[in-house]
Motif scaffolding. Sequence first.
Motif, short mmCIF file in Angstrom:
data_model
loop_
_atom_site.label_atom_id
_atom_site.label_comp_id
_atom_site.label_asym_id
_atom_site.label_seq_id
_atom_site.Cartn_x
_atom_site.Cartn_y
_atom_site.Cartn_z
N GLU A 213 53.41 39.57 45.73
CA GLU A 213 54.22 39.79 44.59
C GLU A 213 53.23 40.14 43.56
O GLU A 213 51.95 39.68 43.40
N LEU A 214 53.60 40.57 42.67
CA LEU A 214 52.70 41.28 41.47
C LEU A 214 52.40 40.19 40.42
O LEU A 214 53.32 39.20 40.13
N GLN A 215 51.16 39.90 39.98
CA GLN A 215 50.80 38.78 39.29
C GLN A 215 49.84 39.61 38.34
O GLN A 215 48.89 40.08 38.78
N MET A 216 49.96 39.47 37.03
CA MET A 216 49.15 40.23 35.82
C MET A 216 49.18 39.26 34.78
O MET A 216 50.08 38.48 34.49
N GLU A 217 48.19 39.61 33.88
CA GLU A 217 48.15 38.98 32.59
C GLU A 217 47.73 39.95 31.43
O GLU A 217 47.21 41.15 31.98
N ASN A 218 48.05 39.87 30.33
CA ASN A 218 47.48 40.70 29.12
C ASN A 218 45.96 40.85 29.19
O ASN A 218 45.47 39.98 29.38
N ALA A 219 45.55 42.22 29.28
CA ALA A 219 44.16 42.47 29.57
C ALA A 219 43.32 42.24 28.13
O ALA A 219 42.14 42.32 28.30
N THR A 220 44.10 42.30 27.25
CA THR A 220 43.34 42.27 25.87
C THR A 220 44.05 41.24 25.09
O THR A 220 45.22 40.81 25.07
N ARG A 221 43.31 41.05 24.04
CA ARG A 221 44.04 39.99 22.96
C ARG A 221 45.02 40.44 22.05
O ARG A 221 45.91 39.71 21.38
N LYS A 222 45.25 41.83 22.20
CA LYS A 222 46.31 42.34 21.37
C LYS A 222 47.46 43.12 22.25
O LYS A 222 47.07 43.23 23.32
N ASP A 223 48.55 43.20 21.85
CA ASP A 223 49.58 43.90 22.54
C ASP A 223 49.64 45.37 22.77
O ASP A 223 50.16 45.96 21.77
N ASP A 224 48.46 45.95 23.38
CA ASP A 224 48.37 47.42 23.41
C ASP A 224 48.72 47.86 24.67
O ASP A 224 48.68 49.10 25.00
#
Length: 125
Positions: A7-18
């Motif tokens: 399954e795909l597991q991911m997180e935001n890579a930066t502190r901003k929503d880019d």
Amino acid sequence: MSAFLTELQMENATRKDDGHWRVIAPLVYQSDVAGMTFTVPTGFIIDLASVPRVPIVYLLAGGTSNEASVVHDFIYSTHPLPRNIADAVLREASAVTDVPAWRRWVMWAGVRLGGGSHWNPQVAA
């Protein structure tokens, strides 16, 4: 048979929503079209298909089949096979995740028309 084996597991890579995400566990996809299995490694940074945020375009193709988009971004980054096969894998993997046929076609046509500059970024767009 083509299938996502994890399954795909991911997180935001930066502190901003880019729009950049980090894979936090390997994503494994077995492709009949390519005749191989792809493993997107932990730590791989993705932008989920680079769909332009133009309202109608995003409405038609954005935010669908994140799994297929991750595999496609990985193939575009590593070049293990020709671009036309990479784009066929996007369509195939989207079918595996139950994206409707019309939307798979829109996504495929978009990468065929606009993906060349991302396939070989050393060539001027």
